[in-house]
Scaffold this active site. Sequence first.
Site, PDB file in Angstrom:
ATOM      1  N   GLY A  49       0.848  -1.199   0.000  1.00 33.58           N
ATOM      2  CA  GLY A  49       0.000   0.000   0.000  1.00 33.58           C
ATOM      3  C   GLY A  49       0.879   1.242   0.000  1.00 33.58           C
ATOM      4  O   GLY A  49       1.409   1.592  -1.036  1.00 33.58           O
ATOM      5  N   SER A 125       6.443  -4.370  -2.686  1.00 31.43           N
ATOM      6  CA  SER A 125       5.903  -3.058  -3.015  1.00 31.43           C
ATOM      7  C   SER A 125       6.175  -2.099  -1.858  1.00 31.43           C
ATOM      8  O   SER A 125       7.320  -1.976  -1.431  1.00 31.43           O
ATOM      9  CB  SER A 125       4.413  -3.218  -3.297  1.00 31.43           C
ATOM     10  OG  SER A 125       3.935  -2.104  -3.936  1.00 31.43           O
ATOM     11  N   TRP A 126       5.154  -1.431  -1.305  1.00 28.85           N
ATOM     12  CA  TRP A 126       5.403  -0.611  -0.116  1.00 28.85           C
ATOM     13  C   TRP A 126       6.058  -1.444   0.987  1.00 28.85           C
ATOM     14  O   TRP A 126       6.858  -0.934   1.767  1.00 28.85           O
ATOM     15  CB  TRP A 126       4.112   0.033   0.400  1.00 28.85           C
ATOM     16  CG  TRP A 126       4.298   0.508   1.797  1.00 28.85           C
ATOM     17  CD1 TRP A 126       3.885  -0.107   2.934  1.00 28.85           C
ATOM     18  CD2 TRP A 126       5.041   1.670   2.208  1.00 28.85           C
ATOM     19  NE1 TRP A 126       4.314   0.592   4.039  1.00 28.85           N
ATOM     20  CE2 TRP A 126       5.022   1.683   3.614  1.00 28.85           C
ATOM     21  CE3 TRP A 126       5.721   2.680   1.521  1.00 28.85           C
ATOM     22  CZ2 TRP A 126       5.651   2.679   4.359  1.00 28.85           C
ATOM     23  CZ3 TRP A 126       6.356   3.668   2.254  1.00 28.85           C
ATOM     24  CH2 TRP A 126       6.321   3.668   3.654  1.00 28.85           C
ATOM     25  N   ASP A 289       5.809  -4.677 -14.396  1.00 28.31           N
ATOM     26  CA  ASP A 289       5.213  -4.060 -13.211  1.00 28.31           C
ATOM     27  C   ASP A 289       4.916  -2.599 -13.527  1.00 28.31           C
ATOM     28  O   ASP A 289       5.828  -1.800 -13.723  1.00 28.31           O
ATOM     29  CB  ASP A 289       6.226  -4.199 -12.068  1.00 28.31           C
ATOM     30  CG  ASP A 289       5.697  -3.702 -10.738  1.00 28.31           C
ATOM     31  OD1 ASP A 289       4.829  -2.827 -10.736  1.00 28.31           O
ATOM     32  OD2 ASP A 289       6.191  -4.203  -9.715  1.00 28.31           O
ATOM     33  N   HIS A 317       2.903  -6.772 -11.052  1.00 29.42           N
ATOM     34  CA  HIS A 317       3.326  -6.320  -9.733  1.00 29.42           C
ATOM     35  C   HIS A 317       2.918  -7.239  -8.595  1.00 29.42           C
ATOM     36  O   HIS A 317       3.586  -7.293  -7.568  1.00 29.42           O
ATOM     37  CB  HIS A 317       2.724  -4.925  -9.521  1.00 29.42           C
ATOM     38  CG  HIS A 317       3.010  -4.305  -8.201  1.00 29.42           C
ATOM     39  ND1 HIS A 317       4.237  -3.764  -7.890  1.00 29.42           N
ATOM     40  CD2 HIS A 317       2.244  -4.136  -7.102  1.00 29.42           C
ATOM     41  CE1 HIS A 317       4.200  -3.276  -6.655  1.00 29.42           C
ATOM     42  NE2 HIS A 317       3.005  -3.488  -6.163  1.00 29.42           N
TER      43      HIS A 317
HETATM   44  N1  STX Z   1       1.408   1.131  -3.957  1.00 34.62           N
HETATM   45  C1  STX Z   1       2.137  -0.021  -4.171  1.00 34.62           C
HETATM   46  C2  STX Z   1       1.896  -1.037  -3.121  1.00 34.62           C
HETATM   47  O1  STX Z   1       2.603  -1.114  -2.161  1.00 34.62           O
HETATM   48  C3  STX Z   1       1.755   2.244  -4.767  1.00 34.62           C
HETATM   49  C4  STX Z   1       0.747  -1.851  -3.228  1.00 34.62           C
HETATM   50  N2  STX Z   1      -0.098  -1.791  -4.154  1.00 34.62           N
HETATM   51  N3  STX Z   1      -1.085  -2.666  -3.855  1.00 34.62           N
HETATM   52  C5  STX Z   1      -0.781  -3.271  -2.759  1.00 34.62           C
HETATM   53  O2  STX Z   1       0.365  -2.781  -2.355  1.00 34.62           O
HETATM   54  C6  STX Z   1      -1.606  -4.284  -2.079  1.00 34.62           C
HETATM   55  C7  STX Z   1      -2.034  -5.338  -3.069  1.00 34.62           C
HETATM   56  C8  STX Z   1      -0.851  -4.936  -0.983  1.00 34.62           C
HETATM   57  C9  STX Z   1      -2.803  -3.619  -1.480  1.00 34.62           C
END
Ligand code: STX
Length: 338
Positions: A49, A125-126, A289, A317
């Site tokens: 996120g 990701s985050w 991604d 991603h």
């Molecule tokens: N946000 C990237 C990220 O961390 C810019 C992310 N995107 N979706 C998610 O994480 C989840 C699927 C974990 C909600």
Amino acid sequence: MRLTPPVSAMYPPIEPYEHGMLDVGDGHQVYWECCGNPDGKPAVFLHGGPGGGCKAAHRRAFNPDRYRIVLFDQRGCGRSRPHASAVDRDVEADLSTNTTWHLVADLERLREQLGIEHWLVFGGSWGSTLALAYAQAHPSRVTELVLRGIFTLRRWELDWYYGGGAAAIVPDRWAKFLAPLPAAVAPATMEHSDSATIIEAYRALLHDPDPAVHGPAALAWSLWEATTLTLLPRADMVDAFGEPEFALAFARIENHYMRHAGFFIEGQLIASAGRLAGIPGVIVQGRYDLATPARTAWELHQAWPDAELIMVEGAGHAFDESGIAQHLVTATNRFGWV
Ligand code: STX
């Protein structure tokens, strides 16, 4: 056609053997759980996120016989309280006490509470961002890093995802993302624009007290992500991200972190990669991604040669895309014997 997530590469579903709420201060209670083997090697899962929360599937990236798997919902999301969908009603725990450095401190508090000396840190990701920030702040606590979809919140990364860069590939979805914005903000064309302006305009909408304003804005923000995470569209992602309370917390928390560029100085996580020297790592990156383009994983790898970079062809991603899940599980299997 409904495509279901290809989770076969992961371990079977499991339930936590213990869970609780940790009082981290500032009015925040953080939900945590432990799964797998209580005497196993400690590993902590950091969700994405920010604001995405942990899901049952996240427990399944580790061999439950070998690992003590710790998962927690970061401040304001998932089962943590108060939930960011309600921050406007809670003056005690607003977003001002929800920053990267609060989350790094929460990790240390949780580690101590669980009696863990050091642990493998896993994040996508985050979650990769937070893992890097944590490992650079507390390198002696980290045995290995398993990272996916590297995101360092530099200006160009934010401009790519929230400023129209990715629109070159998904103009139809980008148009839906821009739809809630006032005409003065939403660029009439698909030209590359400044993410800061868009993020700021979204912030006003997401914190508007009128549900008729913040509701649709939260959905548009959240669905932009749901429809750009996977290489091919996935109905289950759209369903999950379209749940109104999830979407509102997710959008508010992400928007807040993006607005502050992750509370980093520009380029900080790559510039400080030297602090990771000696920590073994695996970087799993989907070639296509759209959310966190592969260039960042490449640059991290240049700065952190102890890590292995695995570029997964034919993947986007998401954590549970087939090639990605396979490589993540292979990495935790390998480190599970160390
Ligand atoms: N946000 C990237 C990220 O961390 C810019 C992310 N995107 N979706 C998610 O994480 C989840 C699927 C974990 C909600």
